[in-house]
Design an enzyme around this catalytic site. Structure first.
Site, short mmCIF file in Angstrom:
data_model
loop_
_atom_site.label_atom_id
_atom_site.label_comp_id
_atom_site.label_asym_id
_atom_site.label_seq_id
_atom_site.Cartn_x
_atom_site.Cartn_y
_atom_site.Cartn_z
N GLU A 214 -27.59 14.26 -50.34
CA GLU A 214 -26.44 13.58 -49.72
C GLU A 214 -25.51 14.60 -49.07
OE1 GLU A 214 -22.80 11.97 -52.06
OE2 GLU A 214 -24.30 10.37 -52.05
N LYS B 168 -30.36 12.02 -60.08
CA LYS B 168 -29.09 11.78 -59.38
C LYS B 168 -28.51 13.09 -58.84
CE LYS B 168 -25.47 9.33 -58.06
NZ LYS B 168 -24.30 10.19 -58.09
#
Length: 298
Positions: free
Chosen positions: A177, A170
């Protein structure tokens, strides 16, 4: 079976409350606890633990750092050998081993899960990256199946490796991102700078949503944000960072892996705190769209 599983969730903020609702919609029984009594199912953490059948499964969904440490400590004092704690927050992966060892002394299992999907996860499902022992992952699969998007399991869920792997995956996801959002933001500023030539910036982005190689969900969210406020007039070009981007760069330095794009995106956010900029307004708008993160008003 998913229709008979009963779990507890601690932390009912934007993500936690939506996850509780999605799990219930999938047939799971969920008892949620939050200090905010308006959203909590029970008055005290002890009530949540007492409500769960043994062996218990408790999902912790609170801010990373000291709050997660405190909640895991409080929960562990109430649980019994054979119970399972799942940390679905944005914990730094290096803390996962500490939590695993802390719980192992009590014979309580631990799984870490990176969760992506933001405020849209309730309807669309969540991307899940899990770390832990195979038996613990299998035990929690009804939960993961309830939360992930519809379709093939391996397109919305991965058992990434041992404890720590879920949050590590993550972390890298969030670093990517950052870079993607920065690219969209810089493209917006460049298009917007030529008002003499580009007369419809939102329409230009919208035209890229079908058929182009850059089509993506982030593009859809950028179009949505532009249609709501074409010049981002109500948003200040000030962007926070959750910490995971920094952790990604730290890890890249430790592993001698070059991440110039991710690094530049982090530094751009630092710059945003010194002066207003159109591209940083776009990044702020995107964070608000997918994660519900607050924005500073211009």
């Amino acid at each position: 079976m998913a229709d008979t599983m009963h779990i507890g969730i601690v932390g009912l903020g934007k993500m936690g409350s939506n996850m509780r609702e999605r799990m219930r919609a999938a047939g799971l029984t969920v008892t949620g606890y939050d200090p905010n009594t308006e959203v909590s199912d029970v008055a005290e953490l002890t009530d949540l633990v007492d409500d769960l059948p043994t062996p218990r499964v408790v999902w912790v969904m609170v801010p990373s750092g000291a709050i997660t440490d405190s909640v895991i400590t409080d929960v562990s004092a109430l649980l019994e050998p054979g119970d399972l704690v799942i940390d679905g927050g944005n914990t730094r992966f290096t803390d996962d081993q500490l939590h695993r060892d802390q719980l192992a002394k009590l014979k309580i299992s631990f799984v870490d899960v990176g969760v992506s999907g933001g405020i849209w996860g309730l309807d669309n499902g969540y991307g899940l990256m899990a770390g832990g022992d195979k038996d613990d992952i299998e035990r929690a699969m009804p939960i993961f199946d309830a939360l992930r998007p519809e379709g093939p399991r391996d397109e919305g869920f991965v058992h990434a490796g041992p404890v720590g792997a879920g949050h590590y995956a993550k972390m890298v996801h969030n670093g990517i991102e950052y870079a993607l959002m920065q690219a969209w933001a810089e493209g917006f500023e460049l298009l917007d700078s030529r008002k003499d030539l580009i007369e419809d910036v939102p329409g230009t982005f919208k035209a890229w949503q079908r058929g182009t190689v850059v089509r993506s969900w982030l593009l859809e969210l950028l179009v949505k944000a532009l249609e709501e406020d074409p010049e981002f007039a109500d948003i200040a070009g000030y962007v926070e960072d959750s910490g995971e981007g920094r952790w990604t760069v730290h890890e890249a330095l430790n592993q001698a892996v070059a991440v110039p794009t991710i690094s530049a995106a982090i530094f751009a956010r630092f710059v945003s705190r010194q002066a207003d900029s159109p591209s940083m307004k776009a990044v702020a708008a995107l964070r608000n769209q997918f994660g519900g993160h607050s924005v500073r008003k211009s």
